[in-house]
Design an enzyme around this catalytic site. Structure first.
Site, PDB file in Angstrom:
ATOM      1  N   ASP A 476      -5.178   7.519 154.812  1.00 52.94           N
ATOM      2  CA  ASP A 476      -4.873   8.846 154.255  1.00 52.94           C
ATOM      3  C   ASP A 476      -3.843   8.739 153.126  1.00 52.94           C
ATOM      4  O   ASP A 476      -3.174   7.700 152.966  1.00 52.94           O
ATOM      5  CB  ASP A 476      -4.352   9.753 155.386  1.00 52.94           C
ATOM      6  CG  ASP A 476      -4.782  11.198 155.210  1.00 52.94           C
ATOM      7  OD1 ASP A 476      -5.045  11.607 154.069  1.00 52.94           O
ATOM      8  OD2 ASP A 476      -4.845  11.918 156.225  1.00 52.94           O
ATOM      9  N   ASP A 546     -10.593  18.780 154.169  1.00 52.55           N
ATOM     10  CA  ASP A 546     -10.003  19.199 155.444  1.00 52.55           C
ATOM     11  C   ASP A 546     -10.648  20.487 155.932  1.00 52.55           C
ATOM     12  O   ASP A 546     -10.451  20.890 157.079  1.00 52.55           O
ATOM     13  CB  ASP A 546      -8.488  19.418 155.282  1.00 52.55           C
ATOM     14  CG  ASP A 546      -7.718  18.121 155.413  1.00 52.55           C
ATOM     15  OD1 ASP A 546      -8.314  17.113 155.845  1.00 52.55           O
ATOM     16  OD2 ASP A 546      -6.518  18.107 155.083  1.00 52.55           O
TER      17      ASP A 546
HETATM   18  C1  GLA Z   1      -4.706  14.890 156.299  1.00 53.95           C
HETATM   19  C2  GLA Z   1      -6.146  14.571 156.656  1.00 53.95           C
HETATM   20  C3  GLA Z   1      -6.467  15.167 158.010  1.00 53.95           C
HETATM   21  C4  GLA Z   1      -5.521  14.598 159.032  1.00 53.95           C
HETATM   22  C5  GLA Z   1      -4.075  14.866 158.620  1.00 53.95           C
HETATM   23  C6  GLA Z   1      -3.120  14.156 159.530  1.00 53.95           C
HETATM   24  O1  GLA Z   1      -4.524  16.240 156.056  1.00 53.95           O
HETATM   25  O2  GLA Z   1      -7.012  15.027 155.674  1.00 53.95           O
HETATM   26  O3  GLA Z   1      -7.801  14.891 158.355  1.00 53.95           O
HETATM   27  O4  GLA Z   1      -5.739  13.222 159.169  1.00 53.95           O
HETATM   28  O5  GLA Z   1      -3.812  14.437 157.296  1.00 53.95           O
HETATM   29  O6  GLA Z   1      -1.804  14.393 159.200  1.00 53.95           O
END
Ligand code: GLA
Length: 736
Positions: A476, A546
């Site tokens: 990420d 997301d």
């Molecule tokens: C980001 C990712 C999510 C999740 C969060 C965790 O927003 O896109 O899918 O993994 O971080 O903090």
């Protein structure tokens, strides 16, 4: 640069008449011609010595030839021939007013650069062409490689300083593409967090359209991809020229319609805040700018790109000529537990996931350091002893015993100020000394360009993967850059960070791949903030957004697939009502929306009813059966969900046209209108196909078996019960 091996070409070539490439140089006319797939690309050396673009489009006859390139004339005293002539890679100098490919400042203050042809060498699938400034020892080698099946051309440049003094590169493109005057539609992708992948289609007008990221990373707001269609937007017909930049740092693509209506597309490093000092003897390699052409509309263009990505971009972990397998169906804990992860809770989720037929269990954020909220812990990559008193092993063993493999979330390039790492190394983040350090999500960006930071990141990841049986990392990256200083370097060299950071990121990924070749990766950046052909050389999949609302996902997925293959498009089924729009949808609708890509489950399945479990299990089993067709077949967007469309539908057909899968969605039925008769595409007209519902019902009179011609010309009628809000249906067609 990735070479397209003769063997790979041969294997892929067998089914396609045009699956051959050729690179020829006509010494009399000084014309280079590169052919591959259904595409020809031609440029020549004009009498002034410039490399002039001559043709890019449908494949020409083998005996067709071009005379010597003729520069465009002056347009009065205001636009010189130099600025009017479309060049392959033009230096800023000599009165150039369009976008330069290269802009340089020399140590003595000279800023004039005029590149002329010097020499070239030929490879099986392209050329390396050397150019040089007319006076100074600055060399540029242009690389061209064509892929023989798709005709997609990989272009990049190497800049070399053979002067005795350093030079500063202020603008460096990977390549420039040109098209003759015509009426065109420009397609590009924009968005924001949780709202990525909006396809914009607009007529090309005089002037310049800039698509870019100044954020140090690819960005949610625009994606480094474009497509230009001649005439109005058309999914199935017409000529389309498209391109994608393989770079995960700040990038820019400019699309210009110049004073003579010629179109030029220039892309590479973003010149904003750019300044790369090249010392004597040093070279800079640009990223690759891929370009392709299709005569079959936007659908044809994206199908070429999808196959190219699977065959030539994505990691081939099973061997150089073995295309990647469809992705395992994953379970991810994020929406169920957020950062409240612990051994018992994750084990309970894993048991439920296994019962559904999931292949891979992924534990998301929260397992490390003092991570309870997003305010602390990033940078401290030890297993949190309160949440996992015996380390990760018991959970991993449990996941394995349930027949799944194990994946883990990491965010290696970031640090929370509240972390041991930051307390120890406050100088490791991007910053300008004495200036505030802007936090976003209470985190700062580690300066990966620094050798010590690079070592740290590689070191902890290597240790994590060595000590634990981990099959997959979700990598990420949850903010963009601010204050991009690098005070280890002299002030005039600090802007190098834009290049060195990404080079180090790629080099870490390369090294991890070497040390742990089986470990797969997902590129995530708060959803789809880091999706590009650069990261996809290392990442097996990406997290598009997301936003997992299944209705929003229909348009996002539609936009996504213009540039990227469904193979990499992870799509989780999450809970209803959805947090984003507070919309309730059925589990069937959510499943079918996600089944158009690489399926995952991201809901709190400990709360699912036995009926939910049974529905998901049945649909995951169905999905497993047809997944290769969905994610690696030819994708046809039959009805677009864009612009509030009442209906939408997609279809995929596998390579030998023995199987097809169709998805149909209703937004909201109005006035009792039935789903329109759906004419399928891409089938073999003479083959008999049997229709089997995965979900939903066809009209009663629908034949159980009919020819491809019937399904394509007559089409599929839905049962009248297929009405309402947020309805979904899916069918498979199999060769009888
Ligand atoms: C980001 C990712 C999510 C999740 C969060 C965790 O927003 O896109 O899918 O993994 O971080 O903090």
């Amino acid at each position: 640069m990735k070479a397209f091996t003769a063997l790979a070409a041969l294997a892929l070539a067998s089914s396609l008449a045009f699956a051959q490439s050729a690179a020829t140089f006509d010494p009399a006319a000084k014309v280079f011609r590169i052919d591959g797939g259904h595409v020809s690309y031609v440029f020549g050396v004009n009498p002034r010595g410039e490399l002039q673009q001559l043709y890019w489009g449908g494949r020409l006859g083998a005996t067709d030839s071009f005379p010597e390139a003729k520069p465009m004339p002056d347009w009065a005293s205001f636009d010189s021939s130099y600025t009017n002539t479309p060049q392959e890679y033009v230096g800023w100098g000599a009165g150039l007013f369009s976008e330069p490919a290269l802009k340089v400042t020399f140590a003595d203050g000279n800023r004039d650069l005029v590149l002329h042809y010097v020499s070239h060498s030929k490879t099986d699938d392209g050329f390396d062409v050397v150019m040089k400034d007319i006076r100074r020892e600055v060399y540029v080698t242009l690389h061209y490689r064509i892929e023989p099946v798709s005709g997609i051309l990989a272009r990049s440049a190497t800049i070399e300083n053979r002067e005795k003094q350093p030079i500063t590169l202020e603008q460096v493109a990977a390549a420039a593409w040109a098209l003759p005057p015509a009426h065109y539609t420009l397609n590009y992708l924009t968005g924001r967090w949780a709202g990525e992948w909006t396809l914009t289609q607009e007529p090309l007008h005089p002037g310049e359209r800039v698509i870019e990221s100044r954020r140090g990373t690819t960005g949610h707001q625009a994606n480094p991809w474009f497509a230009i269609q001649e005439g109005a937007p058309d999914e199935n017909h017409g000529e389309v020229w498209f391109g994608a930049l393989a770079w995960s740092g700040s990038w820019r693509i400019t699309v210009e319609q110049d004073q003579l209506d010629e179109v030029r597309v220039t892309g590479g490093f973003n010149p904003f805040d750019f300044g790369y000092v090249l010392h004597p003897g040093e070279k800079l390699e640009t990223p690759i700018f891929y370009g392709g052409y299709s005569a079959h509309g936007m659908g044809g263009a994206s199908r070429l790109l999808h196959h190219f990505e699977v065959d030539h971009i994505l990691p081939h972990r099973a061997g150089p000529n073995v295309p990647p397998k469809p992705r395992p169906v994953i379970y991810n804990s994020w929406e169920a537990t957020e950062m409240n992860v612990n051994e018992a809770g994750q084990m309970a989720l894993a048991e439920k996931a296994a019962a559904l037929g999931v292949d891979r269990f992924v534990m998301d954020d929260g397992w490390f350091g003092q991570r309870k909220t997003d305010h602390a812990g990033l940078g401290d990559w030890y297993v949190n002893p309160e949440k996992f008193p015996h380390g990760l092993k018991p959970l991993i063993d449990k996941v394995h015993s349930l027949g799944m493999d194990f994946g883990l979330w990491v965010e290696p390039e970031m640090v929370n100020p509240d972390s041991d790492l930051y307390r120890k190394h406050p100088d490791w983040v991007l910053n300008f000394p004495g200036r505030p350090r802007s936090e976003m999500r209470t985190q700062l960006v580690l300066n990966l360009a620094r050798p010590d930071v690079k070592e740290y990141v590689l070191g902890f990841l290597d240790k994590l993967l060595t000590e634990n049986d981990i099959a997959f990392l979700k990598w990420d990256y949850n903010r963009n850059w601010s204050e991009p200083g690098w005070d280890q370097l002299p002030p005039n060299e600090q802007k190098k960070v834009y290049v060195a950071f990404i080079q180090n990121l790629y080099s870490i990924l390369d090294e991890l791949h070497r040390r742990h070749p089986k470990v797969e990766l997902e590129s995530c950046s708060g959803g789809g903030g880091r999706v590009d052909l650069g990261i996809l050389k290392y990442a097996d999949e990406v997290w598009p957004s997301d936003n997992t609302d299944p209705f929003d996902r229909l348009t996002q997925q539609d936009g996504f697939t213009y540039a990227y293959t469904p193979q990499v498009m992870m799509a989780w089924v999450t809970d209803s009502p959805h947090w984003m729009n507070l919309r309730a949808t059925s589990l069937e609708y959510r499943m079918l929306s996600s089944m158009q890509g690489s399926l995952g489950i991201g809901a709190n399945i400990t709360k699912w009813t036995p009926e939910d479990m049974a529905t998901a299990k049945r649909l995951i089993a169905d999905y497993h059966q047809v997944q290769p067709t969905i994610v690696q077949g030819d994708l046809y967007r039959l009805i677009s969900p864009r612009n509030g469309s009442e209906f939408s539908a997609t279809q995929t057909v596998n390579k030998d046209r023995s199987q097809s899968v169709v998805f149909l969605f209703i937004h909201s039925t109005q006035e009792g209108r039935l789903f329109p008769r759906l004419k399928l595409q891409g089938l073999d007209p003479k083959t008999e196909y049997t229709l089997t519902p995965i979900e939903g019902k066809a009209a009663e009179q629908t034949p159980a078996t009919a020819s491809g011609a019937w399904w394509m010309h007559h089409g599929l009628d839905m049962d009248a019960s297929f009405r309402g809000d947020f309805k979904a249906a899916a069918f498979r067609l199999d060769k009888k």
